[in-house]
Design a protein around this motif. Sequence first.
Motif, mmCIF file in Angstrom:
data_model
loop_
_atom_site.group_PDB
_atom_site.id
_atom_site.type_symbol
_atom_site.label_atom_id
_atom_site.label_comp_id
_atom_site.label_asym_id
_atom_site.label_seq_id
_atom_site.Cartn_x
_atom_site.Cartn_y
_atom_site.Cartn_z
ATOM 1 N N HIS A 7 -45.778 -11.662 -3.711
ATOM 2 C CA HIS A 7 -46.866 -12.417 -3.074
ATOM 3 C C HIS A 7 -48.188 -11.675 -3.243
ATOM 4 N N HIS A 9 -52.495 -12.470 -4.425
ATOM 5 C CA HIS A 9 -53.514 -13.453 -4.810
ATOM 6 C C HIS A 9 -54.433 -12.826 -5.856
ATOM 7 N N HIS A 65 -52.128 -24.538 0.973
ATOM 8 C CA HIS A 65 -52.040 -23.523 2.024
ATOM 9 C C HIS A 65 -52.688 -24.055 3.311
ATOM 10 N N GLU A 100 -48.387 -21.696 -1.568
ATOM 11 C CA GLU A 100 -48.083 -21.183 -0.251
ATOM 12 C C GLU A 100 -48.297 -22.303 0.749
ATOM 13 N N HIS A 157 -42.998 -15.470 3.958
ATOM 14 C CA HIS A 157 -44.022 -14.499 3.571
ATOM 15 C C HIS A 157 -44.484 -13.720 4.801
ATOM 16 N N ASP A 207 -49.477 -9.302 -0.538
ATOM 17 C CA ASP A 207 -50.499 -10.246 -0.081
ATOM 18 C C ASP A 207 -51.902 -9.784 -0.505
HETATM 19 ZN ZN ZN Z 1 -50.883 -15.418 0.777
#
Ligand code: ZN
Length: 257
Positions: A7, A9, A65, A100, A157, A207
């Motif tokens: 996970h 970004h 998301h 997500e 997550h 993350d």
């Molecule tokens: Zn995330």
Amino acid sequence: MRLYDTHCHLDFSAFDKDRSQVVAGAQRVGVERFMLLGITEQQWSNLIKLCDDFSPAFRFSLGLHPYFIHQHQSTHINALASCFESLSDSARARCQAIGEIGLDATCEQPKLQKALLDQQLVLAKNYQLPVILHHRKTLDELLKSVREKRVEHGVVHAFSGSYEQAAAWVDQGFKLGIGGTITYERAKKTRDAIQRIGVEHLVLETDAPDMPLCGYQGRRNEPKRVAQVLQSLAKLLETSTEAISPVLWKNSTALFN
Ligand SMILES: [Zn+2]
């Protein structure tokens, strides 16, 4: 050691200036694979392009998301389906989850959040893809939705919660995403849950650029820190990184392939 940051970004603008170096830095400590997340309809095309550029290390998911609820419209569910169905063969092979997605109690429009979540759970089921779930004060509510839609593959997550909650997700067939949270001694409940649940139910994540590890507060998080998450986890489980890293790699690749 083969590590998977399940996970991160890396498409965010926080990495625009030095993305290649960030990826190379992570690869130097053993990170072989990176899962990037779909967050909004507007973002998917760039995400897909970026994953093309960095293949074979990058994988991606497509989703809406809940944190970006103001950017979503009900038509974006159909857009998600057509985006997935129009992927090239090589992109399709790298699109390995719906995410997500989830529920965030600190964001507005809970009804729209729930409607989008439910429809994306149905899509995931239709496409036989796992889901990547975002939660904030919504862990039990999310599990209810997942059970209703009979979704049995995915990852929670940034898992934080009790052992009972962890066990309920594991019973549903889910993996728990382990990141910076466990590096904070004060996260007692979560650390206790992780210790008891067992490594076979866990995957590593950062993350990045968010959720910095203990000692790095206020700084940009990076996928290379997944190696430090691994160290914290090994210490917590009173074992070695060598003993658990093959299990975590297998959990991650089995989840997404
Ligand atoms: Zn995330």
